[in-house]
Design an enzyme around this catalytic site. Structure first.
Site, short mmCIF file in Angstrom:
data_model
loop_
_atom_site.label_atom_id
_atom_site.label_comp_id
_atom_site.label_asym_id
_atom_site.label_seq_id
_atom_site.Cartn_x
_atom_site.Cartn_y
_atom_site.Cartn_z
N THR A 1 -27.35 18.40 28.62
CA THR A 1 -26.70 19.41 29.01
C THR A 1 -26.62 20.33 27.42
OG1 THR A 1 -24.57 19.21 29.39
CG2 THR A 1 -26.34 19.09 30.76
N CYS A 2 -25.63 21.23 26.94
CA CYS A 2 -24.84 21.68 25.88
C CYS A 2 -24.64 20.89 25.50
CB CYS A 2 -24.57 23.13 25.67
SG CYS A 2 -24.70 23.62 24.58
N GLU B 1 -20.19 24.54 28.92
CA GLU B 1 -20.36 24.53 30.31
C GLU B 1 -18.92 25.36 30.26
OE1 GLU B 1 -19.43 20.30 30.49
OE2 GLU B 1 -21.91 19.60 30.41
N ARG C 1 -24.31 17.39 26.04
CA ARG C 1 -24.25 15.62 26.38
C ARG C 1 -25.81 15.92 26.76
NH1 ARG C 1 -20.48 13.62 28.63
NH2 ARG C 1 -19.42 15.52 29.62
#
Length: 420
Positions: A53-54, A193, A56
């Site tokens: 994800t952005c 997120e 992690r």
């Protein structure tokens, strides 16, 4: 049951350990997953799940040789990044790695603790890894245990209310500034997120239009798809700012992304119609100077949280309770796993005893039950007795340990000298 004893490994970078630039280089798109999983399979890892994800990029691995697996993953990270990554990559093993998995699933390792999207991201990553035949019984069991812990955190604490409250506070401020959100357009800069959560909440409350932009298009694209938003090019940021009533910042650079002049120029083109700027990054990515502009309303996460929640003590208490649940769930999982490890030996012992019983019955034919049971006991004790005598002759200390184990296993009474 060799798989039960496999080591668990968590290797990755997140919003705390690595700058955005490195996270962008390590980010793996869904289109790249087939090649990515093939490469780690060829390197000897047959059970793994990638969470990309952005905020992690984290790989969870079940493997017999954790040191070799860690070296493989770190080497692949370095190869993908085009540079050494040792200072930014964390490597966690066994209990520490399992705790990391439980914490991520329960959204305790997030920028905004309790974010509801994170569990969905883990489950989606689980499904994708299974599709690529990378989920075996070990990793699947551990993921299911993590989901159960996350469910307990959601149901037994109020931690899930925090991010929703923050996003709801942003919605209420947007309404105060602009009125009906059906006449309002938004722009999300970044793919974090926290920003996605706030953008989704605004869309659910009527925001008419949302654009998503990021300097790395591959990171913005899945966010835009999930939100049903338009994907914009970062090169057109000035035009996008001029057309946005609400700007949500969630890039994760660690520095200022939006400056005073950016907003001043946008206001001129908007004929001074107000702009609500939500800075959903930690540290802040909006230059504090923009708050001096009359028609800019700048709110950071702390501002929204102060509006939504009653003090840090309450927030810390919920997080503490959530971590207690994670640790309790982890302990229960490990206890269950340790019990399963003993099962093969017990099954083998039962099978051995049954073989001896059948052999003895065949030898005795119609002998009475008293004689049969007497001989059975003698036969069963013969091999362990011989082994203990040989062990005592070779290693008296080991024999003492074996004596203790036998007494515990068969609940034998203590010797007379032990009683005194």
């Amino acid at each position: 049951m060799k798989d039960v004893a496999r080591h668990h490994l968590a290797v990755g970078v997140n919003h705390r350990s690595a700058p955005l630039d490195l996270r962008e280089r390590l980010f793996v798109t869904e289109q790249e997953l087939t090649a990515y999983y093939e490469s780690i399979r060829e390197a000897g890892i047959d059970e793994a799940m990638l969470l990309s994800t952005c905020d992690r990029v984290e790989l969870h691995v079940a493997h017999d040789d954790p040191d070799a697996a860690a070296a493989t993953v770190c080497a692949q990270f370095a190869n993908r990044a085009g540079a050494t990554v040792d200072a930014s990559v964390y490597v966690k093993q066994d209990e520490e790695a399992l705790r990391q998995l439980f914490a991520v699933a329960a959204s305790l390792d997030s920028l905004i603790v309790g974010e509801p999207q994170v569990l969905g991201q883990v489950k989606a990553s689980h499904r994708r890894a299974a599709k690529h035949d990378m989920i075996g019984p070990v990793l699947d069991r551990r993921l299911q245990a993590a989901y159960a812990a996350a469910k307990r955190v959601r149901t037994e604490t109020a931690i899930g209310e925090r991010p929703i409250s923050i996003a709801s506070a942003a919605v209420e401020i947007a309404r105060d500034i602009h009125g009906d959100l059906a006449r309002v357009s938004g722009l999300m800069i970044g793919a974090g997120e926290a920003g996605e959560l706030i953008a989704e909440r605004m869309l659910n409350h009527g925001l008419s239009r949302l654009g998503v932009t990021h300097r790395t298009r591959a990171m913005a694209d899945p966010i835009a798809q999930r939100l049903g938003a338009e994907l914009h090019d970062m090169a057109n940021l000035a035009d996008d700012l001029a057309g946005a009533d609400i700007v949500i910042l969630s890039v994760g650079t660690g520095g200022h992304v939006l400056g005073y002049d950016d907003l001043r120029q946008a206001l001129k083109r908007r004929r001074n119609r107000p702009i609500f700027v939500v800075d959903a990054a930690v540290p802040a990515e909006a230059d504090p100077a923009i708050d001096r502009l009359d028609d800019v309303f700048l709110y950071g996460l702390d501002d929204l949280e102060r509006i939504a929640l009653a003090g840090r003590a309450g927030r810390a208490g919920e997080a503490e309770a959530a971590w207690a649940i994670v640790d309790e769930s982890l302990e229960a999982f490990q206890h269950d796993r340790d019990q399963r490890r003993a099962t093969p030996a017990v099954a083998a012992l039962r099978s051995r005893f049954e073989t001896i019983r059948q052999e003895l019955m065949a030898e005795l034919g119609g002998a009475g039950s008293e004689e049969a049971t007497r001989r059975l006991v003698g036969r069963l004790l013969h091999d362990p007795s011989e082994a203990l005598r040989e062990l005592a002759a070779r290693d008296p200390k080991a024999a003492e340990h074996a004596d203790v184990v036998l007494k515990a296993l068969f609940r034998l009474p203590p010797d007379e000298e032990e009683k005194s």
